[in-house]
Design an enzyme around this catalytic site. Structure first.
Site, mmCIF file in Angstrom:
data_model
loop_
_atom_site.group_PDB
_atom_site.id
_atom_site.type_symbol
_atom_site.label_atom_id
_atom_site.label_comp_id
_atom_site.label_asym_id
_atom_site.label_seq_id
_atom_site.Cartn_x
_atom_site.Cartn_y
_atom_site.Cartn_z
ATOM 1 N N SER A 83 9.662 -44.171 1.515
ATOM 2 C CA SER A 83 8.417 -44.625 1.836
ATOM 3 C C SER A 83 8.693 -46.071 1.327
ATOM 4 C CB SER A 83 7.233 -43.960 0.906
ATOM 5 O OG SER A 83 7.652 -44.064 -0.285
ATOM 6 N N GLU A 115 8.110 -56.680 11.098
ATOM 7 C CA GLU A 115 7.781 -55.802 12.096
ATOM 8 C C GLU A 115 6.376 -55.499 11.731
ATOM 9 O OE1 GLU A 115 9.822 -51.981 11.915
ATOM 10 O OE2 GLU A 115 11.851 -53.074 12.233
ATOM 11 N N LYS A 117 3.417 -53.109 10.720
ATOM 12 C CA LYS A 117 3.431 -51.951 10.084
ATOM 13 C C LYS A 117 2.229 -51.025 10.890
ATOM 14 C CE LYS A 117 3.611 -49.535 5.732
ATOM 15 N NZ LYS A 117 2.426 -48.628 5.832
ATOM 16 N N GLU A 175 7.153 -44.104 14.255
ATOM 17 C CA GLU A 175 5.678 -43.971 13.967
ATOM 18 C C GLU A 175 4.667 -43.519 15.239
ATOM 19 O OE1 GLU A 175 5.058 -44.376 10.827
ATOM 20 O OE2 GLU A 175 2.595 -44.629 10.528
ATOM 21 N N CYS A 429 -32.849 -30.165 7.362
ATOM 22 C CA CYS A 429 -34.278 -30.172 7.915
ATOM 23 C C CYS A 429 -34.070 -28.568 8.293
ATOM 24 C CB CYS A 429 -34.810 -31.102 8.782
ATOM 25 S SG CYS A 429 -36.244 -30.442 9.744
HETATM 26 S S1 IVH Z 1 10.517 -48.424 7.460
HETATM 27 C C1 IVH Z 1 13.229 -47.033 4.825
HETATM 28 N N1 IVH Z 1 8.915 -49.632 9.512
HETATM 29 O O1 IVH Z 1 5.181 -46.867 6.762
HETATM 30 C C2 IVH Z 1 12.250 -47.177 5.896
HETATM 31 N N2 IVH Z 1 7.786 -48.075 8.219
HETATM 32 O O2 IVH Z 1 4.653 -46.682 3.959
HETATM 33 C C3 IVH Z 1 10.626 -46.922 5.702
HETATM 34 N N3 IVH Z 1 5.557 -47.375 8.876
HETATM 35 O O3 IVH Z 1 6.531 -43.666 6.132
HETATM 36 C C4 IVH Z 1 9.925 -47.124 6.716
HETATM 37 N N4 IVH Z 1 5.652 -48.870 10.555
HETATM 38 O O4 IVH Z 1 5.429 -44.242 8.333
HETATM 39 C C5 IVH Z 1 8.780 -48.683 8.443
HETATM 40 N N5 IVH Z 1 7.740 -50.767 11.011
HETATM 41 C C6 IVH Z 1 7.760 -49.977 10.398
HETATM 42 C C7 IVH Z 1 6.684 -49.049 9.962
HETATM 43 C C8 IVH Z 1 6.650 -48.115 8.975
HETATM 44 C C9 IVH Z 1 4.785 -48.142 9.978
HETATM 45 C C10 IVH Z 1 5.263 -46.386 7.874
HETATM 46 C C11 IVH Z 1 6.183 -45.155 7.914
HETATM 47 C C12 IVH Z 1 6.432 -45.145 6.393
HETATM 48 C C13 IVH Z 1 5.386 -45.726 5.805
HETATM 49 C C14 IVH Z 1 5.737 -46.391 4.548
#
Ligand code: IVH
Length: 672
Positions: A83, A115, A117, A175, A429
């Site tokens: 995470s 990137e 998120k 994702e 009700c």
């Molecule tokens: S990198 C070691 N990149 O965020 C790499 N995660 O809070 C760990 N997520 O479980 C993840 N967009 O589900 C990465 N561009 C992105 C992401 C991303 C969404 C999510 C992913 C991860 C969570 C962590």
């Protein structure tokens, strides 16, 4: 016979889990810890394995609308899925860089990739020789759930990699998300059909991925962005993260389009600000950006913190959009089941590009817990979420004129005393013909799985009610084409089409009618079970609580609700009227002795490879066979799965034939 205590425990678990699921998926306010939820769920599963008759179609173990299906097979990731740590300000980002520089000083001028998120649900896709072999959810990072069949329905996920140069075995992480537009449509549809809306696209995506039937997943039109390739056997030629993303794109994955390589932290910070501006326009939910050290050798050098999160990447979270406004009133909306849902009327305020003037308060416990009062200044947020949420009151701004709210003692629409059933957060009700629930009740009555009246959606229902042409579902059957043709937006043709569709609905079976009448706790499956069990409306109306509880799939809670409904004089009047209007009040019975398994008596044991016990039982019954719970001389066939125990020994002793699931499905023939 199922002991009464077991029935009661199953019913209690059923309600507890359903309520926790609602809190988690719909209200986004978890009530139970994961461990506690798991414990209750496993206990219910254990009871249902012992007494398959209790595994009713609306049991939480069978419902996966948005509900986690823990029966999915587990999948151990080849490398842990990590995470991310969070940074909530640019200063925290700078501190992160400084910490890294102490371990690997070159990070300061090696560059980053930024990137978006994505607010979805993480997946891990295993490719062997360029072919997708498994797809799993993240789970706890080490072990997730195998959802390969569902992931294969997502067009963004290549089943065979394109191009060349992939490692012989690798995991691709990404994702899966719900595009906002489909999310809004899904919620609108759910609301139309009387189902609760999902609180955010993340829950909707996670729910869609864990469906039992891949066709359902496909219909949700999920999308996926890939952001990491983890080689297990073989290597990657890409030496930077940016190059890895480009490679993933060449192999056929979708890559988040706003990603950028930045030379240093100041450039990162400028790009982050630019993305924050873009946020309201993105077609997917996003809750920040991820900043990653670009060079893979430096990533390696920085490593991870106790196998939990990498040092080389961090999530820069945006503060949720907040607005402060006045809470003008708390009103109550009457749902189709009579649920009284409080909502806040707000002084209109702009939040994330839209003007909001109301927000749900879910139920009276939420009002009490947040201590919001009429006249309060309240904080409202949209944190990557689509539905605005009231965070709470600004207590320091109170001047003493605010009024605490008390839940209504009577229904605001009809004045009937409201009731709160034990263990339920909603007040209801109890008046089955309350005008407040009429609008939703009528559109539910007309919906496809109920009376299936084409052309009678919420809009039309509102129009008919507004014109005073109908007051209850029964009035629908007295409408004439002339009356309708006088209304706005009704051409002569559509007026007569609607009258024909209404008349045709009289032929719907009893199960559709029961479902359509919106009895508390009676969903589609329970309605079918009751209709099949009693055969006619008259018999159901005459049944007492124990008789109802004995119907396949009904338990004491359902029985009490159905009995209370049937005994209510207002129900009696409505049903008498529907009967006199000529509605069908019977259920066609599956004629016994009609299928390939006619005359055979089956017992199920062990874990079957693809179907649940109740699925197998219903296939057997559909094919004319009977299912019983223990092996006796009458048993003709035992269907055995893995870990079959004493039943298998007994079957052998009695010389009962033993077959597996595949053989059973072959004999049962195609599903009807
Ligand atoms: S990198 C070691 N990149 O965020 C790499 N995660 O809070 C760990 N997520 O479980 C993840 N967009 O589900 C990465 N561009 C992105 C992401 C991303 C969404 C999510 C992913 C991860 C969570 C962590």
């Amino acid at each position: 016979m199922i002991p009464q205590a077991v029935r009661a425990e199953a019913a209690a678990l059923h309600e507890q889990i359903a309520r926790a699921n609602r809190a988690y998926y719909e209200l986004d306010a978890p009530e139970l810890s994961d461990a506690e939820w798991d414990r209750l769920f496993r206990r219910l599963q254990a009871i249902e394995t012992e007494y398959p008759e209790l595994a009713s179609g609306d049991s939480p173990t069978r419902r996966v609308g948005g509900t986690p299906a823990t029966h999915l097979p587990k999948h151990r990731h080849l490398r842990p899925m990590l995470s991310l740590a969070n940074a909530f300000s640019d200063e925290e980002l700078a501190a992160w860089e400084q910490r890294n520089a102490r371990i690997a000083p070159t990070v300061l001028d090696a560059g980053y990739t930024v990137e978006v998120k994505i607010d979805g649900t993480a997946v891990c896709l295993t490719y062997a020789g360029g072919t997708l072999v498994t797809g799993a959810t993240r789970g706890n990072g080490a072990v997730g759930e195998d959802v390969t069949a569902n992931l294969r329905t997502i067009d963004d996920i290549p089943l065979e990699l394109r191009g060349t140069g992939w490692p012989a075995l690798m995991e691709v992480r990404g994702e899966v998300y719900f595009p906002l537009e489909s999310f809004r449509k899904l919620n609108a549809r759910r609301e139309r059909e009387g189902e609760p809306a999902f609180a955010n696209p993340r829950n909707a995506a996670a729910g869609a991925l864990r469906q039992l039937d891949p066709a359902t997943t496909r219909s949700r039109r999920l999308r996926c962005f890939a952001f990491q390739a983890v080689p297990i056997h073989g290597t990657l030629t890409a030496t930077t993260h940016a190059a890895m993303l480009a490679t993933l794109g060449r192999w056929g994955f979708e890559i988040e389009p706003h990603h950028a390589r930045c030379v240093d932290l100041p450039q990162v910070i400028r790009h982050v600000a630019a993305i924050e501006q873009l946020l309201p326009e993105l077609p997917f939910g996003a809750d920040g950006v991820v900043v990653k050290v670009d060079r893979r050798d430096l990533q390696e050098e920085l490593g991870t913190i106790s196998d939990r999160e990498p040092r080389w990447a961090i999530a820069r979270k945006f503060a949720p959009e907040v607005a402060i406004t006045r809470l003008l009133a708390i009103r109550v909306n009457v749902g189709r089941t009579g649920a009284l849902a409080p909502y806040a009327v707000l002084e209109p305020v702009e939040l994330g590009g839209v003007t909001i003037s109301s927000a749900t308060l879910h139920n009276e416990d939420v009002v009490a817990q947040k201590d919001v009062r009429v006249g309060d200044w309240v904080e409202v947020i949209r944190a990557g979420e689509v539905i605005p949420k009231i965070v709470g009151p600004l207590r320091e701004r109170r001047d003493g004129s605010e009024l605490a709210w008390t839940p209504p003692a009577t229904c605001p629409a009809c004045g009937t005393p409201a009731v709160r059933y034990p263990d339920e957060v909603m007040r209801y009700c109890p008046n089955p013909v309350c005008p407040g629930r009429t609008l939703e009740a009528i559109s539910h009555f007309a919906s496809r799985d109920a009376m299936d009246i084409r052309g009678l959606g919420e809009e039309r229902a509102r129009q008919l009610l507004g014109a005073g042409l109908i007051h209850s579902v029964a009035d629908l059957y007295t409408l004439t084409a002339e009356q309708l043709a006088r209304l706005d937006r009704f051409a002569e043709q559509s007026a007569s089409q609607l009258v024909v569709a209404i008349a045709a609905s009289k032929a719907q079976p009893l199960s559709a009618l029961l479902y359509g009448l919106g009895i508390r706790h009676v969903g589609k499956t329970v309605a079918q079970a009751l209709a099949r069990h009693f055969g006619t409306l008259a018999r159901l109306r005459a049944a007492d609580e124990p008789a109802i509880a004995a119907a396949h799939g009904a338990g004491p809670t359902i029985a009490a609700a159905v009995r209370a409904w049937a005994a209510d004089p207002r129900t009696t009047a409505l049903l008498d009227r529907l009967v006199s209007l000529g509605l069908t009040t019977t259920e066609p019975q599956a004629s016994p002795g009609s299928g390939p398994l006619t005359g055979m008596t089956f017992v199920l044991t062990g874990t079957l490879p693809t179907l649940t016990r109740s699925e197998v039982a219903s296939r057997i019954e559909q094919a004319g066979g009977t299912v019983t719970s223990s092996v006796s001389k009458k048993t003709t066939t035992l269907v055995a799965g893995g870990d079959a125990g004493t039943k298998l020994d007994r079957a052998r002793r009695f010389g009962v034939e033993v077959i597996d699931e595949a053989e059973l499905l072959r004999r049962a023939g195609p599903q009807t």
